[in-house]
Design a protein around this motif. Structure first.
Motif, PDB file in Angstrom:
ATOM      1  N   TYR A 290       0.789  -1.232   0.000  1.00 30.68           N
ATOM      2  CA  TYR A 290       0.000   0.000   0.000  1.00 30.68           C
ATOM      3  C   TYR A 290       0.818   1.277   0.000  1.00 30.68           C
ATOM      4  N   THR A 291       2.142   1.195   0.197  1.00 26.06           N
ATOM      5  CA  THR A 291       2.963   2.415   0.141  1.00 26.06           C
ATOM      6  C   THR A 291       3.555   2.612  -1.256  1.00 26.06           C
ATOM      7  N   GLN A 292       3.168   1.749  -2.196  1.00 28.86           N
ATOM      8  CA  GLN A 292       3.810   1.796  -3.505  1.00 28.86           C
ATOM      9  C   GLN A 292       3.478   3.029  -4.312  1.00 28.86           C
ATOM     10  N   TYR A 293       4.497   3.419  -5.064  1.00 20.46           N
ATOM     11  CA  TYR A 293       4.341   4.547  -5.963  1.00 20.46           C
ATOM     12  C   TYR A 293       4.563   4.005  -7.377  1.00 20.46           C
ATOM     13  N   THR A 294       4.637   4.859  -8.367  1.00 23.38           N
ATOM     14  CA  THR A 294       4.874   4.369  -9.721  1.00 23.38           C
ATOM     15  C   THR A 294       6.198   3.599  -9.774  1.00 23.38           C
ATOM     16  N   PRO A 295       6.188   2.391 -10.332  1.00 24.91           N
ATOM     17  CA  PRO A 295       7.403   1.557 -10.299  1.00 24.91           C
ATOM     18  C   PRO A 295       8.444   1.951 -11.348  1.00 24.91           C
ATOM     19  N   TYR A 296       9.139   3.062 -11.095  1.00 23.08           N
ATOM     20  CA  TYR A 296      10.174   3.503 -12.044  1.00 23.08           C
ATOM     21  C   TYR A 296      11.349   2.524 -12.085  1.00 23.08           C
ATOM     22  N   GLN A 297      11.774   2.048 -10.899  1.00 26.04           N
ATOM     23  CA  GLN A 297      12.981   1.199 -10.842  1.00 26.04           C
ATOM     24  C   GLN A 297      12.609  -0.258 -11.057  1.00 26.04           C
ATOM     25  N   ALA A 298      12.678  -0.668 -12.322  1.00 26.87           N
ATOM     26  CA  ALA A 298      12.264  -2.035 -12.660  1.00 26.87           C
ATOM     27  C   ALA A 298      13.050  -3.084 -11.872  1.00 26.87           C
ATOM     28  N   GLU A 299      14.326  -2.752 -11.540  1.00 28.26           N
ATOM     29  CA  GLU A 299      15.187  -3.730 -10.849  1.00 28.26           C
ATOM     30  C   GLU A 299      14.581  -4.193  -9.527  1.00 28.26           C
ATOM     31  N   ILE A 300      13.864  -3.293  -8.844  1.00 25.92           N
ATOM     32  CA  ILE A 300      13.323  -3.672  -7.528  1.00 25.92           C
ATOM     33  C   ILE A 300      11.796  -3.737  -7.532  1.00 25.92           C
ATOM     34  N   SER A 301      11.181  -3.664  -8.727  1.00 25.07           N
ATOM     35  CA  SER A 301       9.717  -3.566  -8.789  1.00 25.07           C
ATOM     36  C   SER A 301       9.052  -4.698  -9.561  1.00 25.07           C
ATOM     37  N   GLN A 302       9.756  -5.814  -9.780  1.00 25.85           N
ATOM     38  CA  GLN A 302       9.185  -6.867 -10.619  1.00 25.85           C
ATOM     39  C   GLN A 302       7.829  -7.378 -10.105  1.00 25.85           C
ATOM     40  N   GLY A 303       7.670  -7.465  -8.784  1.00 22.52           N
ATOM     41  CA  GLY A 303       6.412  -7.971  -8.214  1.00 22.52           C
ATOM     42  C   GLY A 303       5.233  -7.083  -8.547  1.00 22.52           C
TER      43      GLY A 303
END
Length: 354
Positions: free
Chosen positions: A17-30
């Motif tokens: 629920y704290t997520q923002y737009t996933p700019y950093q693909a390296e840490i945002s795969q989920g």
């Protein structure tokens, strides 16, 4: 109804629920995978080839479609003189209001009318219809869309996503955009707040579709990896070039809606929408038995009861005493049912009319 596993593991989990737009693909795969899941679900239900990873709400999604059509028309013809956007008078009122506000600075004129077929003129560049409409009626717009296409007028359908499990998806009519909101897909009711909108379109608009799109790519080692495609349009990167201003917190709601669909599966979603329809039909038949006049037309989840003004006040009084809200208009009222309504709720509604 939000499945408890989604409530506990996504909605109440700060990792989600704290997520923002996933700019950093390296840490945002989920979260990228969860958003890709949302896009795939929207494409499947609308029968459209491309969907984005959510927008703010249905009304602003409709405004995005209007401005996208206008930009596409102007790009095709530098001397474009068509600036009329037709809107069916059975589109939700809040959507019409947002369209009018967003159209003004662009020199677009929003024309609200009941007979769209008769108004497909040369100065019209696009149109919007609601499916099912604001009175709950299900109309077949395939003929209208075919005529509009032959006149090079872009078309847009605002559709109830859950109804598409049992109704013909607008993509099969050949429409250019299908949009709506996904609140029905397990998103708890907020205090009037927006719920992740969906926006699906054709290949023609893939370069100018508003919002973020998650794409499948490859990482440095050649493995399947997800990333944001066309992300230069995000408002933080090139603010003056942004095509849309997205509240990125909608990512949480889109993720929940996608997980809701994955949790129930295609058969589960179809069964939920069929159940909702059965409840509406049962309610309609019970009210006809009580000699109430029900307006004609095919319905999905909403029953329109035609009631004279004096009787309407009496019904409103009894309904509010039972803590029941209906939607009232001059000639009667609308009752919408959903997944959360029980057999007892329906009996309570019927008792008010009795």
């Amino acid at each position: 109804i939000t499945p408890s596993v989604i409530l506990r593991n996504v909605f109440e989990n700060p990792g989600w629920y704290t997520q923002y737009t996933p700019y950093q693909a390296e840490i945002s795969q989920g979260r990228l995978e969860a958003l890709l899941n949302f896009q795939t679900m929207i494409s499947d239900l609308t029968a459209m080839p491309i969907a984005n990873a959510s927008l703010l709400d249905e009304a602003t999604a409709a405004a995005e479609a209007m401005t996208m059509f206008f930009a596409a028309k102007t790009k095709k013809n530098k001397h474009n003189k068509s600036n009329i956007f037709l809107v069916s008078d059975s589109v939700f009122r809040q959507t019409i209001d947002v369209l009018i506000t967003r159209a003004k600075p662009l020199g677009i004129k929003v024309e609200v009318c009941s007979d769209l077929d008769a108004n497909l003129r040369e100065d019209v560049f696009g149109l919007l219809v609601q499916y099912p409409n604001a009175k709950g009626k299900v109309e077949d717009f395939s003929g209208l869309i075919t005529i509009a296409k032959s006149k090079e007028i872009y078309t847009c359908v605002a559709a109830d996503i859950l109804s598409l499990c049992v109704l013909t998806p607008p993509g099969e009519w050949g429409t250019d955009v299908v949009l709506g909101n996904t609140q029905r897909l397990g998103i708890p009711m907020g205090f009037g707040g927006p719920h992740a909108a969906y926006f699906a379109t054709t290949e023609e608009f893939k370069r100018i579709i508003p919002g973020r799109i998650i794409g499948v790519s490859q990482d440095a080692e050649g493995n399947r990896a997800l990333r944001m495609a066309l992300q230069t349009r995000e408002q933080h990167i090139r603010r003056e070039k942004a095509t849309s201003n997205i509240c990125t917190a909608q990512a949480l709601l889109a993720i929940m809606a996608g997980f809701y669909a994955a949790y129930h599966g295609p058969e589960g979603l179809k069964s939920i929408s069929t159940e909702i329809h059965k409840k509406a039909i049962a309610l309609k038949q019970a009210l006809i038995k009580l000699d109430y006049t029900i307006s004609d037309g095919i319905i999905f989840d909403t029953v329109e009861v035609l009631v004279p003004k004096d009787l309407l006040e009496a019904i409103k009084k009894l309904a509010e005493a039972s803590k029941i809200n209906f939607w009232y208009h001059d000639n009667g009222l609308l009752i919408s049912v959903d997944e959360t309504h029980s057999h007892e709720d329906l009996i309570e509604i019927i008792n008010v009319f009795e």
